[in-house]
Design an enzyme around this catalytic site. Structure first.
Site, PDB file in Angstrom:
ATOM      1  N   GLU A 182       0.898  -1.171   0.000  1.00  0.00           N
ATOM      2  CA  GLU A 182       0.000   0.000   0.000  1.00  0.00           C
ATOM      3  C   GLU A 182       0.925   1.206   0.000  1.00  0.00           C
ATOM      4  OE1 GLU A 182      -1.481   3.209   0.834  1.00  0.00           O
ATOM      5  OE2 GLU A 182      -1.901   2.485   2.868  1.00  0.00           O
TER       6      GLU A 182
ATOM      7  N   CYS B 249      -1.756   8.769   3.314  1.00  0.00           N
ATOM      8  CA  CYS B 249      -1.549   8.287   1.953  1.00  0.00           C
ATOM      9  C   CYS B 249      -2.747   8.557   1.054  1.00  0.00           C
ATOM     10  CB  CYS B 249      -1.209   6.802   1.960  1.00  0.00           C
ATOM     11  SG  CYS B 249      -2.395   5.779   2.841  1.00  0.00           S
TER      12      CYS B 249
ATOM     13  N   GLU C  38       3.579  13.039  -4.751  1.00  0.00           N
ATOM     14  CA  GLU C  38       3.052  13.011  -3.391  1.00  0.00           C
ATOM     15  C   GLU C  38       3.884  13.921  -2.494  1.00  0.00           C
ATOM     16  OE1 GLU C  38       1.234   9.661  -0.435  1.00  0.00           O
ATOM     17  OE2 GLU C  38       3.230   9.259  -1.238  1.00  0.00           O
TER      18      GLU C  38
END
Length: 494
Positions: free
Chosen positions: A267, A302, A397
């Protein structure tokens, strides 16, 4: 819930005795090389502890303990009722020590104590308890074969599981992994992030007290390029489950490929879009949810809604509502129960987030809310508007409280913008048009679509992503797919 007051938490912090050693085969012990790494409080930049630094020799020892416990059958062959009983006791012990564990999370990560106490620790309890309760409710299968054969399909534990978890939700994400891995009968080596290992280390004593057999859970604080790499390359690790950055996830896949081809479940990163249409049923509610989606946990999430795609016709109205909602996120002392926004994890990460803001300005974005005027590692809500798809702040990100705002004029354009990301973790859709909601839910290439909410969910639903956001799923019964092997037993009846 009674969060008490700042003085209470400060007093409790002053009385804490921190466990900083490795936990292997049911015992706390120092690293074999005797080396340590520093652990800081990001809210003050003061040292918290010197933590034992696991290296390859310690990894070998922990994996050997996990393998020995697994092969002995003391846990892997224990009845579902036995495993359930132990894990329920573990959940109860986490709950009993929730204030201590919440405080460890806040001191180690800088997140608000109200969130550690309200979200992180109760979430960890729910994960362990939910999987404990699921153990005796999973059945095998009988395949629809011809009458002269009987084919049984059963699940077996995969063996030794290495779990590598990040620093943003240290105990919660550890328990998302530990719950199904232990429930299935595996033995586990847990590597917490070197930036926030304290709650995971404490978990070892609670697991021991709950009755988990020695060697079934081993905890190795250490550096990624030492401990994490050694686990990734280890030939006696059967499965590796990871939450963290996409770059590290890629390296773990490479380690698995160059060793024993262990299963690797990842993940990883996200660049999730919140899409607000002009027919949004409640702009005020959407604005508050979109603000929480990017500013909760200081943006260190996230699945944070880091991209806001707003229909051009309502952009000015919506952004006024959004900035009003963002004003509630004021960085303050994490030990103050009134605080809803704490500090970034450390000065290096703070510098990285600041670099992205500067990069956005260089590429032509407009800074309409600047959160950089804070001391130390604190950063307030930050908004960059007029962001175009080619900008790095729209594609990479940032992992901080920085929102990239882009407008669109049609549903097709919104879908294209949302799907243009290399990531695919989550997306939000704000509309009163039911047909549009379902169309987009089908076409968005993400693991979770949130309609008129953002990041809602519980243990009953799977969580994970597609594309460079990873594979496999945490939470729900689907998590058992990562930690079990299917076995077919074929009996000829003639």
């Amino acid at each position: 819930m009674d969060y008490k007051d700042k003085a209470y938490w400060q007093a409790l912090a002053s009385e804490l005795t921190l466990e900083t050693r490795l936990f292997i085969a049911g015992k706390y012990q120092k690293a074999q090389a005797g080396e340590c790494f520093g652990c800081i409080n990001p809210a003050t930049d003061h040292p918290l502890a010197e933590v034992s630094r696991a290296q390859e020799a310690d990894v070998n020892k922990a994996v050997m303990a996990a393998r020995s416990s697994f092969e002995s059958g003391v846990w892997s062959e224990a009845s579902p009722a036995e495993r359930k009983s132990v894990l329920l006791r573990l959940a109860a012990l986490i709950e009993k020590h929730q204030q201590e564990l919440a405080l460890l999370e806040t001191l180690n990560t800088g997140k608000p104590i109200r969130h550690s106490l309200r979200d992180d620790i109760p979430g960890a309890v729910r994960a362990i308890r939910w999987y404990a309760e699921s153990i005796d409710k999973i059945y095998g299968e009988i395949a629809p074969t011809a009458n002269n054969a009987l084919a049984l399909i059963s699940r077996e534990p995969v063996g030794v599981v290495a779990a590598i978890v990040p620093w943003n939700f240290p105990l919660l994400l550890a328990c998302w992994k530990l719950g199904p891995a232990l429930a299935a009968g595996n033995s586990v080596v847990l590597k917490p992030s070197e930036k926030a290992p304290l709650s995971a280390i404490r978990l070892g004593a609670l697991a021991k007290k709950a009755g988990l057999p020695d060697g079934v859970l081993n905890i190795l604080p250490g550096l990624g390029l030492e401990t994490g790499k050694a686990l990734g390359l280890h030939h006696d690790v059967d499965c590796l489950t990871f939450t963290g950055s996409t770059g590290v996830g890629r390296r773990l896949l490479e380690y698995a490929g160059s060793s024993n081809m262990k299963r690797v479940w990842i993940e990883a990163g996200g660049k999730s879009a919140n899409i607000v249409f002009a027919d949004c049923p409640d702009l005020g509610k959407a604005a508050k949810a979109c603000a929480a989606a990017i500013f909760y946990n200081q943006g260190e999430v996230c699945v944070a809604g880091t991209r806001l795609l707003v229909e051009a016709s309502i952009k000015d109205t919506f952004m006024a509502e959004f900035k009003q909602a963002a004003a509630a996120f004021k960085p303050m002392n994490p030990l103050d129960p009134d605080t809803i926004m704490g500090t970034l994890i450390d000065k290096n990460h703070h510098a990285s987030v600041c670099r992205y803001i500067s990069l956005g300005l260089e590429e032509g974005a407009q800074l309409t809310l600047d959160g950089r005027d804070q001391a130390g590692n604190f950063m307030g809500p930050t908004v960059l508007e007029q962001v175009t798809p080619h900008m790095r702040i729209a594609n990479e990100e940032i992992f901080g409280p920085v929102l990239a705002v882009t407008t669109f004029s049609s549903e097709a354009e919104a879908l294209h913008l949302a799907n243009s990301s290399k990531y695919g973790l989550g997306a939000g859709v704000w509309t009163s048009n039911l047909q549009r909601a379902h169309r987009l839910a089908r076409k968005l290439r993400v693991g979770s679509v949130f309609i008129n909410n953002y990041n809602d969910g519980d243990m009953t639903v799977p969580f994970g992503g597609v594309k460079k956001s990873g594979n496999g799923r945490d939470k729900s019964l689907h998590a058992f797919d990562k930690f079990t092997e299917l076995k077919t037993t074929w009996l000829a009846l003639d």
